[in-house]
Write a protein that holds these residues in place. Structure first.
Motif, short mmCIF file in Angstrom:
data_model
loop_
_atom_site.label_atom_id
_atom_site.label_comp_id
_atom_site.label_asym_id
_atom_site.label_seq_id
_atom_site.Cartn_x
_atom_site.Cartn_y
_atom_site.Cartn_z
N MET A 126 0.81 -1.20 0.00
CA MET A 126 0.00 0.00 0.00
C MET A 126 0.86 1.27 0.00
SD MET A 126 -2.41 1.39 2.88
CE MET A 126 -2.27 -0.23 3.62
N LEU A 127 1.94 1.25 0.80
CA LEU A 127 2.91 2.34 0.72
C LEU A 127 4.11 1.82 -0.07
CD1 LEU A 127 3.39 4.22 4.10
CD2 LEU A 127 1.73 4.61 2.32
N ASN A 128 4.69 2.70 -0.85
CA ASN A 128 5.84 2.27 -1.66
C ASN A 128 7.18 2.57 -1.01
OD1 ASN A 128 4.22 1.42 -3.87
ND2 ASN A 128 3.90 3.60 -4.35
N LYS A 129 7.20 3.62 -0.17
CA LYS A 129 8.51 4.11 0.26
C LYS A 129 8.62 4.35 1.76
CE LYS A 129 9.24 6.25 -4.19
NZ LYS A 129 9.12 7.49 -4.93
N CYS A 130 9.81 4.10 2.24
CA CYS A 130 10.10 4.36 3.65
C CYS A 130 11.41 5.16 3.73
CB CYS A 130 10.26 3.04 4.40
SG CYS A 130 10.57 3.27 6.15
N LEU A 131 11.36 6.23 4.50
CA LEU A 131 12.52 7.11 4.63
C LEU A 131 13.25 6.83 5.95
CD1 LEU A 131 13.43 9.42 2.74
CD2 LEU A 131 12.21 11.02 4.25
N PHE A 132 14.56 6.75 5.85
CA PHE A 132 15.40 6.55 7.04
C PHE A 132 16.32 7.75 7.20
CE2 PHE A 132 14.91 2.05 8.29
CZ PHE A 132 14.10 1.61 7.27
N PRO A 133 16.02 8.65 8.13
CA PRO A 133 16.97 9.74 8.40
C PRO A 133 18.15 9.17 9.19
CG PRO A 133 14.73 10.24 9.19
CD PRO A 133 14.81 8.78 8.94
N VAL A 134 19.32 9.18 8.59
CA VAL A 134 20.48 8.54 9.25
C VAL A 134 21.71 9.45 9.25
CG1 VAL A 134 19.75 6.16 8.81
CG2 VAL A 134 21.12 7.32 7.09
N ALA A 135 21.46 10.77 9.24
CA ALA A 135 22.62 11.67 9.16
C ALA A 135 23.19 12.03 10.54
CB ALA A 135 22.22 12.94 8.41
N GLY A 136 22.45 11.74 11.60
CA GLY A 136 22.84 12.17 12.96
C GLY A 136 24.20 11.62 13.40
N TYR A 137 24.84 12.34 14.31
CA TYR A 137 26.23 12.01 14.68
C TYR A 137 26.39 10.83 15.65
CZ TYR A 137 27.38 16.47 12.53
OH TYR A 137 27.52 17.49 11.65
N GLY A 138 25.42 10.60 16.50
CA GLY A 138 25.57 9.50 17.45
C GLY A 138 26.59 9.79 18.53
N THR A 139 26.59 11.02 19.02
CA THR A 139 27.61 11.42 20.00
C THR A 139 27.51 10.63 21.31
OG1 THR A 139 26.13 13.23 20.54
CG2 THR A 139 28.03 13.78 19.20
N ARG A 140 26.33 10.09 21.60
CA ARG A 140 26.21 9.35 22.86
C ARG A 140 26.99 8.04 22.83
NH1 ARG A 140 20.00 9.37 24.58
NH2 ARG A 140 19.66 9.82 22.40
N PHE A 141 27.41 7.63 21.62
CA PHE A 141 28.16 6.38 21.52
C PHE A 141 29.62 6.60 21.16
CE2 PHE A 141 24.02 4.56 21.76
CZ PHE A 141 24.24 3.33 22.36
N LEU A 142 30.11 7.81 21.34
CA LEU A 142 31.54 8.04 21.12
C LEU A 142 32.35 7.31 22.18
CD1 LEU A 142 31.55 11.83 20.16
CD2 LEU A 142 32.27 9.91 18.72
N PRO A 143 33.50 6.74 21.91
CA PRO A 143 34.21 6.87 20.63
C PRO A 143 33.78 5.86 19.56
CG PRO A 143 35.57 5.68 22.18
CD PRO A 143 34.32 6.06 22.92
N ALA A 144 32.83 4.92 19.89
CA ALA A 144 32.50 3.88 18.89
C ALA A 144 32.04 4.49 17.58
CB ALA A 144 31.40 2.97 19.45
#
Ligand code: G1P
Length: 277
Positions: A1-19
């Protein structure tokens, strides 16, 4: 029914530094599978094959993950390691992947607006891969889709959170129109302690009607300079055009260490109970 799904994945993930210094946070594994793969599997299980990523600098590993690695395929061919690649190969075969970049980090609403060229003028889903969801019966996205099929309005997933956590989320106000389904009248992004209209928090699964793009374009940045999807959704909600569904299942906030560890333990117990590892 829906064709598309968007994944915003640009965030830095600072809470998991240094990994996450040189690795996308979405590639952190829960057991042997990166977080983002769980999200794509959820989209596919809801019948959505068009996967759009809004990526940023330092996120190329995501593109490589959803592509064939000939060298690796060659190495494992005919060995007992081959089975480990079956799941990801199937995803690659069944989905199409497209990418665009968010050049400046200006919030989730801005990231979704950056994805407009990948979506066009049709309703679409959004998955925040940090929120790892295991639906009871259908996947959480599948549950939202059922509601969308009936009402053709934007739908957000919600869950009840303890009062002391409410300030970490977008929170809804609304009327329960049928069991666990709310017609949203207002939404507040990360309300200050004591000002939240409820403790029903939005979690990272959305179905959005495409007029959201025009609204996002008109949405002013908040005090931190970020354009929030919650603020854009408020405009639709004021016209009675947003539903919120208290989904059935479990959600882990894998953007936090505690949630990440809980998700890992949960998945490991599931695996052990199936006797697989
Ligand atoms: C985002 C949304 C927020 C939502 C949350 C769910 O916030 O802005 O409304 O409740 O995701 O995880 P973030 O966690 O990216 O700050």
């Amino acid at each position: 029914m829906l064709n598309k799904c968007l994944f915003p994945v640009a965030g830095y993930g600072t809470r998991f530094l240094p990994a996450t210094k040189s690795m996308p946070k979405e590639m952190l594994p829960i057991l042997d599978k990166p977080l983002v793969q769980y999200g794509v599997e959820e989209a596919l299980s809801a019948g959505i094959r068009g996967i759009g990523f809004v990526t940023g600098r330092g996120k190329r590993a995501i593109e490589d993950h959803f592509d064939v690695s000939y060298e690796l395929e060659d190495q494992v061919r005919g060995t007992n390691k081959e089975s480990a690649l079956v799941g990801i190969r199937e995803l690659i075969e069944q989905c199409t992947f497209s990418y665009t970049r968010q050049i400046h980090m200006q919030g989730l609403g801005h990231a979704i607006l950056c994805g407009r060229s990948l979506i066009g003028n049709e309703p679409f889903a959004v998955v925040l891969a940090d929120d790892l969801c295991f639906g009871e019966g259908a996947s959480v996205l599948g549950q939202l889709l059922e509601i969308f099929a009936e009402h053709r309005l934007s739908v957000v997933a919600i869950e009840e959170v303890p009062d002391e956590r409410v300030h970490q989320y977008g929170v809804i106000a609304g009327e329960e129109v049928s069991k666990d389904l709310y017609r949203v009248s207002d939404m507040i992004e990360k309300p200050e302690q004591g000002t939240a209209p409820s403790n029903l928090a939005i979690i990272g699964r959305y179905i959005l009607t495409p007029d959201i793009f025009e609204i996002l374009q008109q949405t002013a940045p908040d005090t931190r300079g970020e354009i929030q999807i919650t603020d854009a959704l408020v405009q639709q909600a004021k016209q009675g055009k947003v539903l919120a569904y208290r989904f059935k299942g479990q959600r882990f906030d894998c953007g936090s260490l505690a949630g990440y560890v809980d998700a890992t333990n949960f998945c490991y117990e599931e695996l052990r109970s199936k006797g697989e590892k």
